[in-house]
Design an enzyme around this catalytic site. Structure first.
Site, PDB file in Angstrom:
ATOM      1  N   CYS A 120      57.154  90.300 -45.548  1.00 21.76           N
ATOM      2  CA  CYS A 120      58.251  91.234 -45.206  1.00 21.76           C
ATOM      3  C   CYS A 120      58.108  92.541 -46.268  1.00 21.76           C
ATOM      4  O   CYS A 120      57.213  92.554 -47.258  1.00 21.76           O
ATOM      5  CB  CYS A 120      59.308  90.617 -45.470  1.00 21.76           C
ATOM      6  SG  CYS A 120      59.975  89.502 -44.542  1.00 21.76           S
TER       7      CYS A 120
ATOM      8  N   ASP B 271      48.995 131.309 -62.299  1.00 19.68           N
ATOM      9  CA  ASP B 271      49.459 131.743 -61.034  1.00 19.68           C
ATOM     10  C   ASP B 271      50.472 132.658 -61.489  1.00 19.68           C
ATOM     11  O   ASP B 271      51.432 132.403 -62.150  1.00 19.68           O
ATOM     12  CB  ASP B 271      49.962 130.449 -60.251  1.00 19.68           C
ATOM     13  CG  ASP B 271      50.501 131.036 -58.889  1.00 19.68           C
ATOM     14  OD1 ASP B 271      49.917 131.152 -58.096  1.00 19.68           O
ATOM     15  OD2 ASP B 271      51.843 131.215 -58.742  1.00 19.68           O
TER      16      ASP B 271
END
Length: 488
Positions: free
Chosen positions: A34, A438
């Site tokens: 599971c 940037d």
């Protein structure tokens, strides 16, 4: 994590969905495995054992739980935050390389022997590449069984099985049901677009879709990408053909609709869409680390769960990164659209305005440089890049070694730190890529009182490692640029 029994037991008892995909719980008494968040009553600790992959559970003789469907849990975040041999191999397995090229092809791409690959995967995952690929084929088979009306024989070969008998045996062994029984149990869904597959792509919560879909929509190349009816749509270049995907954010999943010219590309298409949307990330761990910085903490608390918008085609993104050097987002889209119209491969899209696949590196390498409407220096950068991609001397893919590939990019004419790092972040998937030069990052740093110079900002960002690419998303989000907002 599967070796920390006490921690795994706590996760299972609390049914903590954050750990789905990190490990799998196998129950010794029922022989069922599971996901940690399975809704059934947890078994006794002495009846639980833990495995790092579904393939390892299957190889040990456990079958998938019919209640929690562990085969549909999100992928482990380990494979997208590491650049070692096992992580690179897992990304290639997810991209279908074992099914297409076999284990020798996998080993050749990684530069190791098949024996070394087997040994490393067995040691860390409890399963070799064939078992991992088999588990993936089983999942693809189940998906096609439950979402299409295709004949079982066609599904078997589309999922990558070599024979119908192998397909039937594998489905029975993994799911404890015959293929026809799986189809009978599947919920009936209303009919959609003919030939389209409707899927649910799971993720770990929280997921903030604003910058993720906002970035993809704001930078979309006309003809290749579009935002339509609340979904991001784009064309896909795939190993056996091409496809069109539609991806729409939902509270607990991403709604995915795929149209493929060859169903054998289904696994690859899903894998690439998951990577593009960064769906296997662990936002709790990432945001927890970034919250330790008092400057980032308010940004994270305001909109947690930001993902890094990536790509479905690494070579395409590298070309687009060059086109975007020192120009606006709108100008970069215009340059890319010209290339698409002139050199892209036409496709049909009955549902919208998609018209082409983005040009391949081989197609762009054959273009006369004098016909490219761009400055000479950028033209040289582009032609050198596509030439290296076309002849195979530069390879950009899920198997890329991040530091080495970044160094190779920096050696190309016209490739500075910004271009190399944005490719590392959004194409190669490096979660620690950083963009200190940037313009948007420097503006955010100034407004937040962070160091202004790239060197000082990089030193300050050391505390954000190994999640600096996610810090970039939070810093970008301080601006009012369209990339930060979910389109309406």
């Amino acid at each position: 994590m599967h070796t920390d029994t006490e921690r795994c037991v706590r996760a299972v008892r609390s049914k903590d969905a954050r750990f789905d995909g990190w490990f799998f719980t196998a129950v010794l008494t029922t022989r069922i495995y599971c996901r940690p968040s399975c809704p059934v009553v947890p078994p006794k600790p002495e009846n639980m054992t833990f495995y790092p992959s579904a393939a390892a559970c299957q190889q040990a003789g456990f079958r998938a739980c019919k209640r929690c469907r562990p085969d549909t849990s999100p992928g482990s975040p380990e494979w997208n935050q590491r650049a070692d041999l096992v992580a690179r191999a897992m990304r290639l397995v997810a991209d279908g390389v074992v099914d297409r090229e076999g284990v020798p092809g996998l080993a050749a791409r990684l530069g190791y022997s098949t024996r070394q690959i087997e040994r490393h995967l067995l040691a860390e995952l409890g399963a070799g590449p064939l078992a991992l690929a088999r588990a993936q084929r089983a999942q693809t088979g189940r998906l096609l069984i439950e979402t299409t009306g295709l004949p079982m024989a066609q599904i078997a070969f589309a999922a990558g099985f070599s024979s119908i008998r192998t397909f039937n045996d594998t489905v029975r062994e993994v799911f404890a049901l015959a293929p026809t029984e799986l189809r009978a149990r599947a919920p009936k869904t209303p009919g959609g677009t003919p030939g389209a597959l409707s899927l649910r792509l799971p993720f770990r919560a929280p997921l903030n879709p604003d910058n993720l879909f906002g970035h993809l929509a704001a930078t979309a190349v006309p003809g290749v990408e579009e935002w339509r009816d609340g979904a991001y749509r784009r064309t896909l270049r795939l190993p056996y053909g091409h496809g069109i995907v539609s991806l729409a954010p939902r509270p607990d999943h991403i709604a995915c609709r795929l149209t493929l010219t060859d169903l054998r590309d289904l696994t690859v298409a899903i894998s690439r869409c998951r990577r593009m949307l960064d769906l296997d990330a662990d936002p709790v761990a990432i945001d927890g680390q970034l919250r330790t910085d008092p400057v980032l903490a308010p940004l994270v608390d305001k909109a947690p769960g930001r993902r890094v918008p990536r790509t479905v085609d690494e070579a395409e993104f590298a070309v687009r990164a060059v086109l975007g050097q020192q120009v606006s987002t709108a100008a970069a889209r215009t340059h890319a659209a010209r290339l698409v119209t002139a050199h892209g491969e036409p496709v049909e899209d009955p549902e919208g305005g998609l018209t082409h696949l983005f040009p391949s590196a081989e197609a762009l390498a054959a273009v006369d440089p004098e016909t490219l409407a761009m400055p000479r220096t950028r033209r040289t950068t582009l032609t050198t890049l596509v030439g290296r991609l076309a002849d195979g001397s530069l390879r950009l893919g899920v198997e890329s070694d991040w530091p080495r590939t970044r160094a190779e990019l920096l050696a190309l004419p016209g490739f500075g730190p910004w271009t190399a790092d944005v490719v590392a972040m959004r194409a190669l998937g490096d979660p620690d890529a950083f963009l200190p030069t940037d313009l948007g990052i420097r503006r955010a740093a100034r407004d937040l009182g962070l160091p202004a110079t790239p060197a000082a900002l990089t030193a300050r960002a050391a505390a954000w490692r190994p999640w600096r690419a996610y810090a970039v998303q939070y810093l970008w989000a301080t601006d009012s640029h369209p990339i930060n907002f979910l389109p309406v």
